[in-house]
Design a protein around this motif. Structure first.
Motif, PDB file in Angstrom:
ATOM      1  N   ARG A  20       0.853  -1.189   0.000  1.00  0.00           N
ATOM      2  CA  ARG A  20       0.000   0.000   0.000  1.00  0.00           C
ATOM      3  C   ARG A  20       0.887   1.236   0.000  1.00  0.00           C
ATOM      4  N   LYS A  21       0.279   2.409  -0.202  1.00  0.00           N
ATOM      5  CA  LYS A  21       1.060   3.634  -0.387  1.00  0.00           C
ATOM      6  C   LYS A  21       1.720   4.159   0.886  1.00  0.00           C
ATOM      7  N   GLU A  22       1.181   3.863   2.060  1.00  0.00           N
ATOM      8  CA  GLU A  22       1.746   4.379   3.310  1.00  0.00           C
ATOM      9  C   GLU A  22       3.057   3.639   3.594  1.00  0.00           C
ATOM     10  N   ILE A  23       4.172   4.264   3.233  1.00  0.00           N
ATOM     11  CA  ILE A  23       5.456   3.572   3.344  1.00  0.00           C
ATOM     12  C   ILE A  23       6.022   3.584   4.756  1.00  0.00           C
ATOM     13  N   TYR A  24       5.518   4.435   5.624  1.00  0.00           N
ATOM     14  CA  TYR A  24       6.081   4.525   6.968  1.00  0.00           C
ATOM     15  C   TYR A  24       5.278   3.725   7.990  1.00  0.00           C
ATOM     16  N   ASP A  25       4.449   2.830   7.512  1.00  0.00           N
ATOM     17  CA  ASP A  25       3.655   1.987   8.389  1.00  0.00           C
ATOM     18  C   ASP A  25       3.725   0.563   7.859  1.00  0.00           C
ATOM     19  N   PHE A  26       4.215  -0.361   8.660  1.00  0.00           N
ATOM     20  CA  PHE A  26       4.358  -1.746   8.227  1.00  0.00           C
ATOM     21  C   PHE A  26       3.983  -2.661   9.380  1.00  0.00           C
ATOM     22  N   VAL A  27       3.176  -3.666   9.081  1.00  0.00           N
ATOM     23  CA  VAL A  27       2.766  -4.634  10.091  1.00  0.00           C
ATOM     24  C   VAL A  27       2.987  -6.031   9.528  1.00  0.00           C
ATOM     25  N   GLY A  28       3.612  -6.867  10.317  1.00  0.00           N
ATOM     26  CA  GLY A  28       3.833  -8.247   9.915  1.00  0.00           C
ATOM     27  C   GLY A  28       4.191  -9.102  11.117  1.00  0.00           C
ATOM     28  N   ASN A  29       4.239 -10.413  10.919  1.00  0.00           N
ATOM     29  CA  ASN A  29       4.591 -11.357  11.972  1.00  0.00           C
ATOM     30  C   ASN A  29       5.544 -12.400  11.420  1.00  0.00           C
ATOM     31  N   TYR A  30       6.437 -12.851  12.273  1.00  0.00           N
ATOM     32  CA  TYR A  30       7.340 -13.951  11.948  1.00  0.00           C
ATOM     33  C   TYR A  30       7.070 -15.047  12.961  1.00  0.00           C
ATOM     34  N   GLU A  31       6.567 -16.173  12.475  1.00  0.00           N
ATOM     35  CA  GLU A  31       6.231 -17.283  13.373  1.00  0.00           C
ATOM     36  C   GLU A  31       7.292 -18.361  13.241  1.00  0.00           C
ATOM     37  N   ILE A  32       7.964 -18.620  14.350  1.00  0.00           N
ATOM     38  CA  ILE A  32       9.006 -19.636  14.389  1.00  0.00           C
ATOM     39  C   ILE A  32       8.330 -21.001  14.530  1.00  0.00           C
ATOM     40  N   HIS A  33       8.980 -22.045  14.017  1.00  0.00           N
ATOM     41  CA  HIS A  33       8.399 -23.386  14.007  1.00  0.00           C
ATOM     42  C   HIS A  33       8.020 -23.892  15.399  1.00  0.00           C
ATOM     43  N   THR A  34       8.569 -23.291  16.439  1.00  0.00           N
ATOM     44  CA  THR A  34       8.212 -23.700  17.797  1.00  0.00           C
ATOM     45  C   THR A  34       6.889 -23.083  18.256  1.00  0.00           C
ATOM     46  N   GLY A  35       6.334 -22.169  17.460  1.00  0.00           N
ATOM     47  CA  GLY A  35       5.081 -21.530  17.817  1.00  0.00           C
ATOM     48  C   GLY A  35       5.255 -20.118  18.344  1.00  0.00           C
ATOM     49  N   HIS A  36       6.485 -19.680  18.573  1.00  0.00           N
ATOM     50  CA  HIS A  36       6.762 -18.328  19.055  1.00  0.00           C
ATOM     51  C   HIS A  36       6.485 -17.324  17.938  1.00  0.00           C
ATOM     52  N   LEU A  37       5.746 -16.268  18.264  1.00  0.00           N
ATOM     53  CA  LEU A  37       5.370 -15.251  17.293  1.00  0.00           C
ATOM     54  C   LEU A  37       6.158 -13.974  17.561  1.00  0.00           C
ATOM     55  N   GLU A  38       6.886 -13.511  16.564  1.00  0.00           N
ATOM     56  CA  GLU A  38       7.697 -12.297  16.684  1.00  0.00           C
ATOM     57  C   GLU A  38       7.104 -11.227  15.777  1.00  0.00           C
ATOM     58  N   PRO A  39       6.735 -10.052  16.329  1.00  0.00           N
ATOM     59  CA  PRO A  39       6.163  -9.006  15.474  1.00  0.00           C
ATOM     60  C   PRO A  39       7.226  -8.362  14.589  1.00  0.00           C
ATOM     61  N   LEU A  40       6.831  -8.013  13.375  1.00  0.00           N
ATOM     62  CA  LEU A  40       7.702  -7.303  12.444  1.00  0.00           C
ATOM     63  C   LEU A  40       7.168  -5.893  12.276  1.00  0.00           C
ATOM     64  N   THR A  41       8.047  -4.928  12.420  1.00  0.00           N
ATOM     65  CA  THR A  41       7.653  -3.534  12.268  1.00  0.00           C
ATOM     66  C   THR A  41       8.567  -2.877  11.242  1.00  0.00           C
ATOM     67  N   LEU A  42       8.450  -1.576  11.107  1.00  0.00           N
ATOM     68  CA  LEU A  42       9.282  -0.845  10.161  1.00  0.00           C
ATOM     69  C   LEU A  42      10.762  -0.957  10.512  1.00  0.00           C
ATOM     70  N   GLU A  43      11.083  -1.162  11.796  1.00  0.00           N
ATOM     71  CA  GLU A  43      12.475  -1.305  12.218  1.00  0.00           C
ATOM     72  C   GLU A  43      13.097  -2.596  11.704  1.00  0.00           C
ATOM     73  N   ASN A  44      12.282  -3.562  11.288  1.00  0.00           N
ATOM     74  CA  ASN A  44      12.781  -4.838  10.789  1.00  0.00           C
ATOM     75  C   ASN A  44      12.883  -4.868   9.266  1.00  0.00           C
ATOM     76  N   THR A  45      12.761  -3.737   8.605  1.00  0.00           N
ATOM     77  CA  THR A  45      12.770  -3.713   7.144  1.00  0.00           C
ATOM     78  C   THR A  45      14.085  -3.145   6.622  1.00  0.00           C
ATOM     79  N   MET A  46      14.440  -3.548   5.425  1.00  0.00           N
ATOM     80  CA  MET A  46      15.572  -2.990   4.694  1.00  0.00           C
ATOM     81  C   MET A  46      15.016  -2.520   3.354  1.00  0.00           C
TER      82      MET A  46
END
Length: 107
Positions: A20-46
């Motif tokens: 989407r056009k809003e480049i300064y807002d990002f939401v995502g999740n990284y789910e590890i195979h053990t079931g642990h959920l790690e949030p992804l934000t703009l700080e996790n992007t390159m």
């Protein structure tokens, strides 16, 4: 991870919102195979053309082509026209009109 090939053996899952056009807002999740959920934000992007100065990074490409956030945020440049061009266009129209009048008058 012990090696680069261990990445292929993992059953991890990445969820990222759609482009989407809003480049300064990002939401995502990284789910590890053990079931642990790690949030992804703009700080996790390159961003495109990023240079990693030191260390290592394991990355996943999420958007390519016209769907990249930088491409979606880019707007087409405004056309700049000066006074001289406006005067030249006006005089061209006047002369064309005069030529039509003379052509019909002389035939």
């Amino acid at each position: 991870l012990p090696s680069d090939s261990a990445v292929l053996e993992n059953k991890d899952f990445v969820f990222a919102e759609g482009a989407r056009k809003e480049i300064y807002d990002f939401v995502g999740n990284y789910e590890i195979h053990t079931g642990h959920l790690e949030p992804l934000t703009l700080e996790n992007t390159m961003w495109a053309n990023t240079v990693l100065a030191s260390g290592q990074a394991l990355v996943m490409v999420l958007y390519v082509g016209l769907e990249t956030r930088t491409m979606m945020n880019a707007s087409s440049p405004r056309t700049k026209v000066g006074k001289f061009e406006h005067e030249l266009n006006f005089l061209s129209k006047v002369l064309f009109g005069a030529l039509l009048v003379f052509a019909f008058a002389l035939t």
